[in-house]
Scaffold this motif. Structure first.
Motif, PDB file in Angstrom:
ATOM      1  N   VAL A   1       0.592  -0.890   0.067  1.00 20.43           N
ATOM      2  CA  VAL A   1      -0.638  -0.070  -0.392  1.00 20.43           C
ATOM      3  C   VAL A   1       0.848   1.108  -0.148  1.00 20.43           C
ATOM      4  O   VAL A   1       1.932   1.269   0.779  1.00 20.43           O
TER       5      VAL A   1
ATOM      6  N   ASP B   1       1.257   4.919   0.871  1.00 17.61           N
ATOM      7  CA  ASP B   1       0.601   6.019   1.521  1.00 17.61           C
ATOM      8  C   ASP B   1       1.039   7.394   1.102  1.00 17.61           C
ATOM      9  O   ASP B   1       1.329   8.401   2.170  1.00 17.61           O
TER      10      ASP B   1
ATOM     11  N   ASP C   1      -0.685  10.369  -0.713  1.00 21.31           N
ATOM     12  CA  ASP C   1      -1.228  10.931  -0.594  1.00 21.31           C
ATOM     13  C   ASP C   1      -1.052  11.719   1.493  1.00 21.31           C
ATOM     14  O   ASP C   1      -1.591  12.657   1.485  1.00 21.31           O
TER      15      ASP C   1
ATOM     16  N   VAL D   1       0.204  17.413  -4.906  1.00 17.39           N
ATOM     17  CA  VAL D   1       0.346  16.534  -5.357  1.00 17.39           C
ATOM     18  C   VAL D   1       1.404  17.284  -6.934  1.00 17.39           C
ATOM     19  O   VAL D   1       2.933  17.326  -7.122  1.00 17.39           O
TER      20      VAL D   1
ATOM     21  N   ALA E   1       0.609  10.236  -9.905  1.00 18.78           N
ATOM     22  CA  ALA E   1       0.155   9.970  -9.893  1.00 18.78           C
ATOM     23  C   ALA E   1      -0.178   8.244  -9.446  1.00 18.78           C
ATOM     24  O   ALA E   1      -1.209   7.639  -9.427  1.00 18.78           O
ATOM     25  N   VAL E   2       0.117   7.403 -10.799  1.00 23.94           N
ATOM     26  CA  VAL E   2       0.471   6.366 -10.804  1.00 23.94           C
ATOM     27  C   VAL E   2       1.035   5.608  -9.513  1.00 23.94           C
ATOM     28  O   VAL E   2       0.543   4.601  -9.213  1.00 23.94           O
TER      29      VAL E   2
ATOM     30  N   LYS F   1       0.786   7.104  -6.474  1.00 23.10           N
ATOM     31  CA  LYS F   1       0.838   7.194  -5.148  1.00 23.10           C
ATOM     32  C   LYS F   1      -0.847   6.257  -5.305  1.00 23.10           C
ATOM     33  O   LYS F   1      -1.725   5.916  -4.354  1.00 23.10           O
ATOM     34  N   ASN F   2      -1.532   6.618  -6.084  1.00 20.14           N
ATOM     35  CA  ASN F   2      -2.384   5.418  -6.225  1.00 20.14           C
ATOM     36  C   ASN F   2      -2.358   3.825  -6.576  1.00 20.14           C
ATOM     37  O   ASN F   2      -2.989   2.834  -6.678  1.00 20.14           O
ATOM     38  N   GLY F   3      -0.986   3.608  -6.727  1.00 22.71           N
ATOM     39  CA  GLY F   3      -1.160   2.018  -6.215  1.00 22.71           C
ATOM     40  C   GLY F   3      -0.992   1.370  -7.938  1.00 22.71           C
ATOM     41  O   GLY F   3      -0.750  -0.142  -7.766  1.00 22.71           O
ATOM     42  N   ARG F   4      -1.060   1.587  -8.171  1.00 17.82           N
ATOM     43  CA  ARG F   4      -0.677   1.382  -9.885  1.00 17.82           C
ATOM     44  C   ARG F   4       0.851   1.339 -10.406  1.00 17.82           C
ATOM     45  O   ARG F   4       0.860   0.091 -11.388  1.00 17.82           O
TER      46      ARG F   4
END
Length: 73
Positions: free
Chosen positions: A4, A6, A8, A18, A33-34, A36-39
Motif C-alpha cells: 500500500v 501512503d 497521499d 501533488v 499519480a500512478v 500514489k494510486n498503487g498502480r
C-alpha cells in the motif's frame, strides 16, 4: 496488491500539492499519480530517496505491506 502506498497521507501531513511534490522530485504529475494510486509495478530507489527527502519522512511512512485477502474456495 499487498503493498500500500501512503503518499497521499504524507502529502496531507505536509500540506503539499501533488504538482509541487512532482516538481520537487523531478517526475511528471502523471507518473506520481500512478505511484500514489498503487498502480506502479516498481519504484526506483532514487525516486524513493527523493520522495523521502521532499516529504521529510522514512520509506516506511510511504510504503506498507498488507496481506492479501484470501478468497474462499
Amino acid at each position: 496488491m499487498p503493498i500500500v502506498v501512503d503518499i497521499d497521507v504524507m502529502l496531507a501531513r505536509r500540506k503539499m500539492a501533488v504538482g509541487d511534490l512532482a516538481a520537487r522530485i523531478g517526475i511528471t504529475p502523471a507518473n506520481l499519480a500512478v505511484l500514489k494510486n498503487g498502480r506502479a509495478k516498481a519504484v526506483r530507489f532514487t525516486t524513493l530517496d527523493a520522495l523521502c527527502e521532499a516529504l521529510d519522512c522514512q520509506p516506511g511512512d510511504l510504503l506498507r505491506w498488507e496481506p492479501a485477502e484470501e478468497t474462499g474456495g
